[in-house]
Structure formats: structure tokens, C-alpha cells
Write an enzyme that holds these catalytic residues in place. Structure first.
Site, PDB file in Angstrom:
ATOM      1  N   ARG A 237      -3.799   4.895   1.760  1.00 57.99           N
ATOM      2  CA  ARG A 237      -3.069   6.068   2.232  1.00 57.99           C
ATOM      3  C   ARG A 237      -3.940   6.765   3.260  1.00 57.99           C
ATOM      4  O   ARG A 237      -5.182   6.792   3.120  1.00 57.99           O
ATOM      5  CB  ARG A 237      -2.770   7.043   1.082  1.00 57.99           C
ATOM      6  CG  ARG A 237      -1.681   6.594   0.123  1.00 57.99           C
ATOM      7  CD  ARG A 237      -0.303   6.525   0.776  1.00 57.99           C
ATOM      8  NE  ARG A 237       0.739   6.162  -0.158  1.00 57.99           N
ATOM      9  CZ  ARG A 237       1.262   4.944  -0.289  1.00 57.99           C
ATOM     10  NH1 ARG A 237       0.802   3.949   0.449  1.00 57.99           N
ATOM     11  NH2 ARG A 237       2.236   4.718  -1.140  1.00 57.99           N
ATOM     12  N   GLU A 266       2.747  10.464   8.761  1.00 61.49           N
ATOM     13  CA  GLU A 266       3.597   9.314   9.105  1.00 61.49           C
ATOM     14  C   GLU A 266       5.038   9.772   9.238  1.00 61.49           C
ATOM     15  O   GLU A 266       5.462  10.666   8.484  1.00 61.49           O
ATOM     16  CB  GLU A 266       3.492   8.244   8.009  1.00 61.49           C
ATOM     17  CG  GLU A 266       2.097   7.660   7.902  1.00 61.49           C
ATOM     18  CD  GLU A 266       1.973   6.583   6.814  1.00 61.49           C
ATOM     19  OE1 GLU A 266       3.015   6.156   6.278  1.00 61.49           O
ATOM     20  OE2 GLU A 266       0.845   6.198   6.498  1.00 61.49           O
ATOM     21  N   HIS A 284       2.598   1.172   8.917  1.00 65.75           N
ATOM     22  CA  HIS A 284       2.733   1.135   7.449  1.00 65.75           C
ATOM     23  C   HIS A 284       3.658  -0.015   7.013  1.00 65.75           C
ATOM     24  O   HIS A 284       4.769   0.210   6.532  1.00 65.75           O
ATOM     25  CB  HIS A 284       3.259   2.476   6.916  1.00 65.75           C
ATOM     26  CG  HIS A 284       2.996   2.662   5.452  1.00 65.75           C
ATOM     27  ND1 HIS A 284       2.810   3.873   4.854  1.00 65.75           N
ATOM     28  CD2 HIS A 284       2.893   1.750   4.448  1.00 65.75           C
ATOM     29  CE1 HIS A 284       2.611   3.727   3.562  1.00 65.75           C
ATOM     30  NE2 HIS A 284       2.659   2.429   3.288  1.00 65.75           N
TER      31      HIS A 284
HETATM   32  C1  8YV Z   1       5.753   1.312   1.497  1.00 62.55           C
HETATM   33  C2  8YV Z   1       3.741   1.400   0.015  1.00 62.55           C
HETATM   34  O1  8YV Z   1       5.287   2.491   1.929  1.00 62.55           O
HETATM   35  O2  8YV Z   1       4.533   0.606  -2.067  1.00 62.55           O
HETATM   36  C3  8YV Z   1       3.830   1.433  -1.479  1.00 62.55           C
HETATM   37  O3  8YV Z   1       3.190   2.295  -2.092  1.00 62.55           O
HETATM   38  O4  8YV Z   1       2.946   2.056   0.573  1.00 62.55           O
HETATM   39  C4  8YV Z   1       4.663   0.526   0.811  1.00 62.55           C
HETATM   40  O5  8YV Z   1       5.084  -0.518   0.112  1.00 62.55           O
HETATM   41  C5  8YV Z   1       6.930   1.764   0.742  1.00 62.55           C
HETATM   42  O6  8YV Z   1       7.089   1.114  -0.405  1.00 62.55           O
HETATM   43  C6  8YV Z   1       8.175   1.788   1.631  1.00 62.55           C
HETATM   44  O7  8YV Z   1       9.266   1.282   1.012  1.00 62.55           O
END
Ligand code: 8YV
Length: 318
Positions: A237, A266, A284
Site C-alpha cells: 500500500r 490512488e 495498482h
Molecule cells: C486490488 C489489492 O486493489 O486485493 C487487494 O488488496 O490491492 C488488489 O487486489 C483490489 O482488489 C481491486 O479489486
């Protein structure tokens, strides 16, 4: 009476169709105006919510009177006010495991791209700048046999470490809240303090989940500890890393490069990072393959259906 489900982000089409067959489904649509206002209004009489990528807290859930579950299509759940949900007796579920290998693939892609200047050299080639053989300006740094430091040896961190150890003969260091004896033995990985890991690693990968302890874990002081030829990768993150401090380190070339998939804010629309040839910036996409996003949606769907049927869903956040 049919239960109401609010879908608060884009979701796999087949899953959406399944939801529509079972529930009264309302989709939050950014094109229809303020998303938080829509969530506030629609959650009022909702039984369940499913989606990802939105902040859900008291501000937009305060009118939710019968909400039983928020089913997140993600492994990370830092977007949600866990304490508030608990206080309101709303179950929070997530989708671990199914995205582990895909996200580890992406971490390694970033590591290699940053180490070998892949995006910059792709642009360079396409711009017709390849008039003579590549020289020092185009040179990258070696990966094979180097030292890989993993911050956060959870499922994803361990999957990244496995790639480094088995695929690239790397020496693995890790920093974690607790020692992970079994994985460490398999990968001959050495448990060490954060400062030591930063000092000794040629590649540092941040794979820790965001919590009070990991917030702003890597700042100017920590970046200063890294070697000049070292590469930093963040797939966790954005808030784990001080982005401005990283920009300064990249500009000063006090580290070789960074590969980033996550940011403090973001979506990232403008940033000094975009001007830096030693920063590889992705939007991301750690889990963003068709197969994995489908698996995540299926798991989130299952969590939701179970909770709405009064069963205990498999992946409730404690
Ligand atoms: C995506 C993530 O941001 O699963 C998470 O924690 O950071 C990523 O897989 C998210 O799931 C968007 O659908």
C-alpha cells in the site's frame, strides 16, 4: 422479501448476473454523481454490499440499518473502518490466497523492469534511439544470485521470496513481526531487523499489509540505509512508504530505481514520479489478471451469499 445488495465497484459480469438472479441489485455508478452520497443513500436499506476500492466508514454507512455484510473483492481491507463495522455488527469479508501468485508475479515483474530499465528502454527503442549498441546509460543491475529483502513475509511475501530463491538463486532476507521458521528454512531465508535488511539487500520488496505498525514504515531515514545500486519495489500500500522521500532518493540517485504499483493517493493522475526515468509506475494491478480477478469475485460472491443466508462466511476479517 428479496434482499438488497449494493455493488460498489465494477465486478465480474457473470458474478453480477448471478447476484441479479438472487437479489435486488443496485450498482454505484461514478457517472451518476458523488459516489459517497450514492453509498450513503443506497446502504440505508441494503442487506449486503460487495466491491473493492472504496473507503467505507461512518460517513457513508451511518444510515445502514440492516446491513449484514460488506464483502470486499480484495485481500487488503485497509479501506474499511473495521472498528466501525464491528460496532455496527456488520461482517467484513475479504479474498485471500486466490491472488497470491498473481501478485507475486507482478512484484517480480516490477523488480526486473526496474533493474533492467525495461520501460525506459522500450520507449528508447521505439523512439529510434538505438543507433549504436547499448552503453552505460542503458545498463541495468544484476538480479541472479543477489540479495532479496522482503518486508512482510505473509503469503504474498513468501511467494515473492520463492521466486527469488528458486528462480534466481537469490539470498533471501526478511523482516516480519514474527519469525516464520518453516518458510525461512525452505528458502534459507534470514530473519533480520528492518535497518539491517535495508542495508544488506540489493532488492527490497515491500509486501506487508497496511496497519498501524506499517504506516509510514519506509521514510527518508530508511531509504538512506539502502545501497546505491539497490532497487525498491512496493506492491503493498502506498502509505507504507513516504512517496516524497522516495522521489528525493530517486532524483539524488541514492538508490538505483523503484518499481511501484501502489501510491499514497490512488488513482495517481500526476506525480513527479512520472518525470523520473528510474521509477517504474504501474496502476495498482497486482491482482489484475482476468483469471485472478474472476477468482476473487467468485470468492467475494460466496462470502456474501453465505452471510446473507445466515451462514458463517469462510473469509471473515477477524
Ligand atoms: C486490488 C489489492 O486493489 O486485493 C487487494 O488488496 O490491492 C488488489 O487486489 C483490489 O482488489 C481491486 O479489486
Amino acid at each position: 422479501m428479496t434482499q438488497k445488495v449494493v455493488v460498489f465497484s465494477q465486478i465480474d459480469n457473470e458474478i453480477l448476473m448471478k447476484l441479479e438472479q438472487q437479489y435486488h441489485v443496485v450498482q454505484i455508478n461514478p457517472k451518476k454523481g458523488d459516489v459517497n452520497q450514492q453509498i450513503l443513500d443506497e446502504s440505508r436499506d441494503a442487506d449486503g454490499m460487495i466491491g473493492a476500492g472504496r473507503v467505507l466508514n461512518e460517513n457513508n454507512l451511518k444510515h445502514a440499518e440492516k446491513l449484514k455484510i460488506v464483502s470486499s473483492v480484495s485481500v487488503g481491507y485497509d479501506n474499511y473502518d473495521v472498528g466501525y463495522l464491528k460496532h455496527k455488527n456488520i461482517l467484513l469479508t475479504h479474498t485471500p490466497h486466490v491472488l497470491t501468485e498473481t501478485t507475486a508475479d507482478l512484484a517480480f515483474t516490477l523488480l526486473m523492469s526496474a533493474a533492467r530499465k525495461i520501460p525506459a528502454l522500450d520507449a528508447w527503442t521505439k523512439q529510434g534511439q538505438w543507433v549504436r549498441t547499448a552503453g552505460p546509460e542503458q545498463f541495468g543491475v544484476d538480479i541472479y544470485g543477489k540479495t532479496l529483502g522482503i518486508i512482510g513475509l505473509g503469503h504474498i511475501g513468501a511467494a515473492i521470496a520463492r521466486r527469488g530463491f528458486h528462480g534466481f538463486n537469490m539470498n533471501v532476507l526478511y523482516h516480519n513481526r514474527h519469525e516464520k521458521i518453516e518458510i525461512a528454512e525452505q528458502l534459507k531465508a534470514e530473519f533480520c531487523g528492518l535497518d539491517e535488511l535495508l542495508r544488506r539487500s540489493d532488492f527490497v520488496v515491500i509486501a506487508v499489509d497496511l496497519n498501524a505498525a506499517s504506516q509510514s514504515l519506509i521514510g527518508a531515514r530508511e531509504l538512506q540505509l539502502m545501497q546505491q545500486h539497490a532497487v525498491l519495489v512496493n506492491i503493498s500500500r502506498g502509505s507504507v512508504l513516504d512517496e516524497q522521500a522516495l522521489i528525493e532518493a530517486l532524483k539524488a540517485r541514492s538508490i538505483f530505481a523503484a518499481g511501484l504499483d501502489v501510491y499514497q493517493k490512488e488513482p495517481l493522475q500526476s506525480s513527479e514520479l512520472f518525470q523520473l526515468d528510474n521509477a517504474v509506475t504501474l496502476p495498482h494491478i497486482g491482482s489484475a489478471t482476468a483469471q485472478t480477478r474472476k477468482r476473487m469475485a467468485e470468492l467475494a460472491y460466496k462470502n456474501l451469499v453465505d452471510a446473507l443466508a445466515g451462514k458463517t462466511p469462510r473469509y471473515a476479517v477477524k
